[in-house]
Design a protein around this motif. Sequence first.
Motif, mmCIF file in Angstrom:
data_model
loop_
_atom_site.group_PDB
_atom_site.id
_atom_site.type_symbol
_atom_site.label_atom_id
_atom_site.label_comp_id
_atom_site.label_asym_id
_atom_site.label_seq_id
_atom_site.Cartn_x
_atom_site.Cartn_y
_atom_site.Cartn_z
ATOM 1 N N ILE A 1 -20.045 23.406 39.534
ATOM 2 C CA ILE A 1 -18.869 23.393 40.404
ATOM 3 C C ILE A 1 -17.645 23.806 39.590
ATOM 4 N N ALA A 2 -16.869 24.738 40.146
ATOM 5 C CA ALA A 2 -15.593 25.123 39.543
ATOM 6 C C ALA A 2 -14.480 24.693 40.482
ATOM 7 N N LEU A 3 -13.576 23.863 39.983
ATOM 8 C CA LEU A 3 -12.434 23.414 40.764
ATOM 9 C C LEU A 3 -11.221 24.231 40.356
ATOM 10 N N LEU A 4 -10.681 24.977 41.303
ATOM 11 C CA LEU A 4 -9.560 25.882 41.049
ATOM 12 C C LEU A 4 -8.310 25.290 41.697
ATOM 13 N N CYS A 5 -7.414 24.795 40.863
ATOM 14 C CA CYS A 5 -6.235 24.079 41.343
ATOM 15 C C CYS A 5 -4.970 24.781 40.874
ATOM 16 N N GLY A 6 -3.933 24.667 41.674
ATOM 17 C CA GLY A 6 -2.644 25.211 41.271
ATOM 18 C C GLY A 6 -1.640 25.036 42.382
ATOM 19 N N PRO A 7 -0.364 25.158 42.089
ATOM 20 C CA PRO A 7 0.677 24.967 43.101
ATOM 21 C C PRO A 7 0.709 26.101 44.105
ATOM 22 N N SER A 8 1.546 25.935 45.095
ATOM 23 C CA SER A 8 1.665 26.922 46.160
ATOM 24 C C SER A 8 1.947 28.315 45.611
ATOM 25 N N SER A 9 1.275 29.310 46.199
ATOM 26 C CA SER A 9 1.507 30.727 45.894
ATOM 27 C C SER A 9 1.115 31.104 44.477
ATOM 28 N N SER A 10 0.086 30.439 43.966
ATOM 29 C CA SER A 10 -0.426 30.785 42.640
ATOM 30 C C SER A 10 -1.479 31.882 42.686
#
Length: 306
Positions: free
Chosen positions: A48-57
């Motif tokens: 599993i790869a969790l791809l997280c980041g703030p809006s408009s990344s």
Amino acid sequence: MANYQLDWINTQAKQDPAGFIAACEQQYLDQIDAVAESLAAAKDEKPIALLCGPSSSGKTTTADRLRRALGKRGIHVETISMDDYYLSRDTYDMPWDEENGVYDFESPLCMDLPLLHDHLAKLARGQEINIPTFDFASKMRTGETKSLTLDPDEIVVIEGIHAFNDVLMGGLERHATGIYISVASSVQADGWGLAAEQLRFCRRAVRDANFRGAPVDVTVQQWRSVWRGERLYIDPYRPFATHTIDSYLPYETCILLDVLREQIHQMEAKLKSIGLEEVCRAAQEFASIEYAPYMPEASVLHEFIG
């Protein structure tokens, strides 16, 4: 984190738009390729790869680029966008951001948490799930679903602003690799500059007007709450990330400000009141760039300008 000079960006945009765009895009792709290599090496232990980041990344495009990069390595990838688990706007009491006097659309309480928990648990057990579809223009679920079962040799990339939140993941993060994506660069000029969050504002203002039924003035009204949401709901979980991707393309602001220039002029006082005075100045300082013949079809910038 890169610190680009405005004079350099403008010179490249005017003198060699094709080479400038190609170099920016390759820099982004090199980061994708490095992360894909790491995911491939660890896929048996962490599928599993969790791809997280703030809006408009650029999370959606980056998830797709990881899928392509892993596909070249013979690994099949499924992608899930947590955005599809948002609740229809008229079906729940939306949380309120008292600090800024607007609805808190960044809160995880805007999501169908029971359904998301259930689906993630089923994925981990190899069971089939039916992923909902959320339409941002209408702020409603469409009723359409996509069936998904994760096979033993596959990797699933789950992207969203809350992808690292252990409340949502329910322990699934133990089997996952964390990837944090954002605009991590800034642009400097003589005595002023644009910080990363201001560069992302330009992305979001164009994207929401193009694809989410939100005019630029709505983005301006909501911006302080968006930034607050990052501090509350994203920043505390950043240490989970094993990899970091900077999705900024130095040529992009030339394009985005061309689109926004007239509306920035009309809303200058409001922008300055929420700390975006540099965006007002930047609208007059960035050169235009001929980009249509040179921007690749899979560029992360298409997520914002179409």
